[in-house]
Write a protein that holds these residues in place. Structure first.
Motif, PDB file in Angstrom:
ATOM      1  N   TYR A   1       0.884  -1.170   0.000  1.00  0.00           N
ATOM      2  CA  TYR A   1       0.000   0.000   0.000  1.00  0.00           C
ATOM      3  C   TYR A   1       0.913   1.209   0.000  1.00  0.00           C
ATOM      4  CZ  TYR A   1      -3.833   3.126   1.357  1.00  0.00           C
ATOM      5  OH  TYR A   1      -4.781   4.130   1.400  1.00  0.00           O
ATOM      6  N   PHE A   2       0.891   1.997  -1.069  1.00  0.00           N
ATOM      7  CA  PHE A   2       1.872   3.083  -1.213  1.00  0.00           C
ATOM      8  C   PHE A   2       1.279   4.456  -0.956  1.00  0.00           C
ATOM      9  CE2 PHE A   2       3.588  -0.236  -4.175  1.00  0.00           C
ATOM     10  CZ  PHE A   2       4.595  -0.636  -3.313  1.00  0.00           C
ATOM     11  N   ARG A   3       0.025   4.466  -0.493  1.00  0.00           N
ATOM     12  CA  ARG A   3      -0.564   5.775  -0.253  1.00  0.00           C
ATOM     13  C   ARG A   3      -0.294   6.190   1.192  1.00  0.00           C
ATOM     14  NH1 ARG A   3      -6.136   4.083  -2.788  1.00  0.00           N
ATOM     15  NH2 ARG A   3      -5.250   1.999  -2.702  1.00  0.00           N
ATOM     16  N   LEU A   4      -1.124   7.070   1.754  1.00  0.00           N
ATOM     17  CA  LEU A   4      -0.787   7.580   3.089  1.00  0.00           C
ATOM     18  C   LEU A   4      -1.081   6.571   4.189  1.00  0.00           C
ATOM     19  CD1 LEU A   4      -1.881  11.317   3.604  1.00  0.00           C
ATOM     20  CD2 LEU A   4       0.437  10.350   3.663  1.00  0.00           C
ATOM     21  N   ASN A  30       4.283   7.528   6.639  1.00  0.00           N
ATOM     22  CA  ASN A  30       4.625   7.400   5.208  1.00  0.00           C
ATOM     23  C   ASN A  30       4.525   8.736   4.487  1.00  0.00           C
ATOM     24  OD1 ASN A  30       5.429   5.871   2.927  1.00  0.00           O
ATOM     25  ND2 ASN A  30       3.315   5.945   2.183  1.00  0.00           N
ATOM     26  N   GLU A  31       5.303   8.831   3.421  1.00  0.00           N
ATOM     27  CA  GLU A  31       5.336  10.054   2.625  1.00  0.00           C
ATOM     28  C   GLU A  31       4.805   9.758   1.221  1.00  0.00           C
ATOM     29  OE1 GLU A  31       9.304  11.678   1.870  1.00  0.00           O
ATOM     30  OE2 GLU A  31       8.574  13.637   2.527  1.00  0.00           O
ATOM     31  N   VAL A  32       3.974  10.669   0.682  1.00  0.00           N
ATOM     32  CA  VAL A  32       3.468  10.520  -0.697  1.00  0.00           C
ATOM     33  C   VAL A  32       3.605  11.859  -1.403  1.00  0.00           C
ATOM     34  CG1 VAL A  32       1.732   8.763  -0.129  1.00  0.00           C
ATOM     35  CG2 VAL A  32       1.087  11.182  -0.107  1.00  0.00           C
ATOM     36  N   ARG A  33       3.465  11.795  -2.738  1.00  0.00           N
ATOM     37  CA  ARG A  33       3.413  13.062  -3.480  1.00  0.00           C
ATOM     38  C   ARG A  33       1.958  13.492  -3.640  1.00  0.00           C
ATOM     39  NH1 ARG A  33       5.667  16.651  -6.196  1.00  0.00           N
ATOM     40  NH2 ARG A  33       7.759  15.792  -6.406  1.00  0.00           N
ATOM     41  N   PHE A  80       5.561  16.772  -1.481  1.00  0.00           N
ATOM     42  CA  PHE A  80       5.497  15.546  -0.679  1.00  0.00           C
ATOM     43  C   PHE A  80       4.874  15.926   0.668  1.00  0.00           C
ATOM     44  CE2 PHE A  80       9.556  13.205  -2.414  1.00  0.00           C
ATOM     45  CZ  PHE A  80       9.043  13.291  -3.693  1.00  0.00           C
ATOM     46  N   ILE A  81       3.998  15.067   1.145  1.00  0.00           N
ATOM     47  CA  ILE A  81       3.564  15.236   2.535  1.00  0.00           C
ATOM     48  C   ILE A  81       3.773  13.920   3.275  1.00  0.00           C
ATOM     49  CG2 ILE A  81       1.851  17.082   2.159  1.00  0.00           C
ATOM     50  CD1 ILE A  81      -0.327  14.859   2.368  1.00  0.00           C
ATOM     51  N   GLY A 128       3.918   6.663  -3.945  1.00  0.00           N
ATOM     52  CA  GLY A 128       2.517   6.969  -4.256  1.00  0.00           C
ATOM     53  C   GLY A 128       2.304   8.428  -4.606  1.00  0.00           C
ATOM     54  N   THR A 129       1.405   8.668  -5.553  1.00  0.00           N
ATOM     55  CA  THR A 129       0.956  10.035  -5.850  1.00  0.00           C
ATOM     56  C   THR A 129      -0.553  10.056  -5.651  1.00  0.00           C
ATOM     57  OG1 THR A 129       2.688  10.379  -7.494  1.00  0.00           O
ATOM     58  CG2 THR A 129       0.751  11.812  -7.636  1.00  0.00           C
ATOM     59  N   ILE A 130      -1.032  11.004  -4.850  1.00  0.00           N
ATOM     60  CA  ILE A 130      -2.480  11.069  -4.626  1.00  0.00           C
ATOM     61  C   ILE A 130      -2.989  12.459  -5.023  1.00  0.00           C
ATOM     62  CG2 ILE A 130      -2.385   9.353  -2.766  1.00  0.00           C
ATOM     63  CD1 ILE A 130      -2.812  11.650  -0.771  1.00  0.00           C
ATOM     64  N   HIS A 131      -4.298  12.542  -5.203  1.00  0.00           N
ATOM     65  CA  HIS A 131      -4.879  13.830  -5.571  1.00  0.00           C
ATOM     66  C   HIS A 131      -5.507  14.480  -4.347  1.00  0.00           C
ATOM     67  CE1 HIS A 131      -8.119  10.874  -6.027  1.00  0.00           C
ATOM     68  NE2 HIS A 131      -8.937  11.869  -5.760  1.00  0.00           N
ATOM     69  N   TRP A 132      -5.852  15.739  -4.480  1.00  0.00           N
ATOM     70  CA  TRP A 132      -6.265  16.553  -3.337  1.00  0.00           C
ATOM     71  C   TRP A 132      -6.977  17.797  -3.852  1.00  0.00           C
ATOM     72  CZ3 TRP A 132      -4.220  21.498  -3.613  1.00  0.00           C
ATOM     73  CH2 TRP A 132      -3.188  21.653  -4.582  1.00  0.00           C
TER      74      TRP A 132
END
Ligand code: ATP
Ligand code: MG
Length: 553
Positions: A399-402, A406-409, A415-416, A453-457
């Motif tokens: 699981y590569f999201r938050l 853990n840090e994601v883009r 990065f957060i 991971g890259t997530i949207h926001w």
């Protein structure tokens, strides 16, 4: 319009007719009965008729086959016109079969005068009994040998309204022993004291479809009368009418196979039932296979046309995987739809080391697959929303999201890293506290370290609330034909979860979106601004199609 590369036996017939000199021009028609809205099956017929005439520099008429006053309505006439235009076609002539009632009546009189039609007093049930079966010949009606004079008078009386519904009919006099049941003295006129949407109270007798249709075609000079395969057995009667009614023009009937789609129903009767019983919110509900439903869902005429042309034309009915249609929708929207970010199930994130009250604007490309569309600006600040499913407190492997630590883009931003999880009294996660790294801003070429991971926001203070309507197939896996089985009807297969309504947020630059604007929400799919429920201050998006599918062409 080019549809040469797929098989189309009707096209070959036309080419042959032109080459051999049997015809020197092409006239086709699309003849809907105005008793419902058009669906994707009708679109197949529209495209076939209009494309063929286009290719051979011919003409195509839109003709309303309105010979049955009971089921027809002007609402349907208007919706059909709108849908044909929306699909990208413009008819040459616009006609109503009911405009030809006088002519049809005269042709019926001609048949009587030739001794080829008679007035019958048998009831509908008796006529059915007398008709025989596939293995038994029919029986002649005792009224079959009325004199021409008597028939003329009775038929005139029928028209004058002297009899009640069902008391008498006019039948063609052909052959009660014909192996083709359609030739066993078919009924061509019946009495119906019903007002008609076009002719009002003028008529109380109405021609039957099988008699009316060839006359309509011939009056309009149609050369190739294209219809679906269930009319194959009617072809001899079609030709009989053209011949015996002494029509100058001789149209040729050609049958092709209907198309059906998986996970839906296509008959107007069933679609009407879904509407009338409230299973959907109208003929244009985005779950419906109607043209107006697909339009509201966000399908484009280009995608529908490409899909239907790609199918070619077959002699047999066939069912096509709905995912194939979806494939063409994605292909079409890929270059057209602006990319944007939307949060369907919001989870608040506070970025604790970002300056309070500060908002910065970030550049984001509008469509990486179509750079000409340029860039947009999106705000970023200390508070954002992310998707609930992009966070897990106890994630599985890979699981590569938050998740905590853990840090994601964040797409187009920084990065957060998740530092703290805030819960309510029931233990639900209601907020995340994160930190960001100013060095990692998108587009600055940061290479210090990688995240998986890259997530949207969406920035929280300026986010625009939006309603998302997510759709699943209307009909669960089951063949339409299973209807009769075990007392089940197609209604037993209506998917109770075909609509999910969720409230989330979209980028502030979306606040002026107009009905039918189309977007690709990053990681979610294509959406269409709903024309029915969107208001000045309430944006509603219909899921057109998700981004990915396992379907391969
Ligand atoms: P339905 O069964 O949905 O009520 P219909 O044939 O009664 O359809 P019409 O209004 O008579 O509806 O159809 C107009 C034209 O569209 C006809 O030429 C018909 O053959 C064609 N058509 C209807 N359904 C399909 C389909 N599924 N595939 C291809 N052509 C179709
Ligand atoms: Mg029909």
């Amino acid at each position: 319009m080019d549809n040469n590369n797929v098989s189309n036996f009707i096209r070959n017939i036309i080419i042959d007719d032109l080459e051999t000199g049997k015809r020197d021009h092409v006239v086709t028609r699309f003849p809907p009965e105005p008793n419902g809205y058009l669906h994707i099956g009708h679109a197949k017929s529209i495209i076939l008729n209009f494309d063929l005439a286009d290719e051979f520099k011919g003409r195509t008429n839109l003709r309303f086959d309105d010979t049955n006053p009971l089921k027809e309505d002007i609402e349907f006439v208007n919706s059909i016109k709108e849908d044909v235009k929306w699909l990208g076609y413009d008819w040459d002539g616009l006609f109503f079969a009911s405009d030809y009632f006088e002519e049809m009546y005269n042709r019926a009189v001609l048949l009587i005068k030739k001794g080829l039609a008679y007035v019958d007093d048998l009831s509908a049930d008796e006529i059915r009994e007398y008709r025989g079966t596939l293995t038994e010949p029919g029986k002649e009606s005792p009224y079959r040998d009325r004199t021409i004079e008597e028939n003329l008078e009775l038929f005139e009386n029928m028209r004058a309204g002297k009899y009640g519904n069902g008391e008498k009919v006019l039948r063609a006099k052909i052959d009660m022993k014909s192996p083709n049941i359609n030739l066993r003295d078919p009924v061509i006129y019946r009495i119906s004291h019903t007002a008609h949407h076009n002719t009002g109270d003028k008529w109380c007798i109405y021609p039957l479809y099988a008699f009316a249709h060839p006359i309509e075609d011939a009056i309009e000079g149609v050369t190739h009368s294209i219809c679906t395969i269930e009319f194959e057995d009617q072809r001899p009667f079609y030709n009989w009418v053209v011949e015996q009614c002494e029509m100058e023009s001789k149209p040729q009937q050609i049958e092709f196979g209907r198309i059906n789609l998986t996970n839906t129903v296509m008959s107007k009767r069933k679609l009407k039932q879904l509407v009338e019983e409230g299973h959907v919110d109208g003929w244009d509900d985005p779950r419906m296979p109607t043209i107006s439903g697909l339009r509201r869902k966000g399908y484009t005429p280009e995608a529908i046309r490409t899909f239907l042309r790609e199918l070619g034309v077959a002699k047999n009915n066939g069912t096509v995987d709905t995912q194939m249609l979806e494939h063409f929708v994605r292909e079409d929207l890929k270059l057209k739809a602006p990319r944007t970010m939307g949060i369907i199930n919001p989870l608040k994130v506070v970025i604790t080391n970002y300056p309070e009250g500060h908002v910065e604007m970030l550049d984001a490309e509008i469509n990486p697959e179509n750079p000409e569309m340029g860039t947009r600006q999106i705000p970023f600040s200390r508070e954002i929303y992310i998707e609930q499913e992009d966070f897990m407190e106890n994630p599985p492997k890979k699981y590569f999201r938050l998740f905590p630590g853990n840090e994601v883009r964040l797409k187009h931003a920084y990065f957060i890293k998740c530092e703290e999880v805030i819960k309510d009294e029931e233990g639900n996660v209601v907020e995340l506290r994160c930190t960001y790294d100013p060095e990692t801003k998108s587009g600055t070429g940061f290479t210090g370290r990688k995240v998986k991971g890259t997530i949207h926001w969406v920035e929280a203070t300026q986010a625009v609330p939006a309603e998302f309507r997510l759709y699943e197939p209307l009909i669960l896996d089951a063949e339409e034909n299973e209807d009769e089985e075990e007392d089940k009807t197609f209604l037993d297969y209506v998917n109770p979860n075909s609509l999910e309504v969720l409230n989330g947020f979209v980028e502030p630059n979306m606040k002026d979106a107009k009905p039918h604007d189309k977007f690709q929400f990053f990681r979610h799919g294509y959406f269409n601004v709903d024309p029915k429920h969107t208001t000045e201050d309430h944006l509603v998006f219909n899921l057109t199609v998700s981004l990915k599918s396992s379907f391969k062409l």
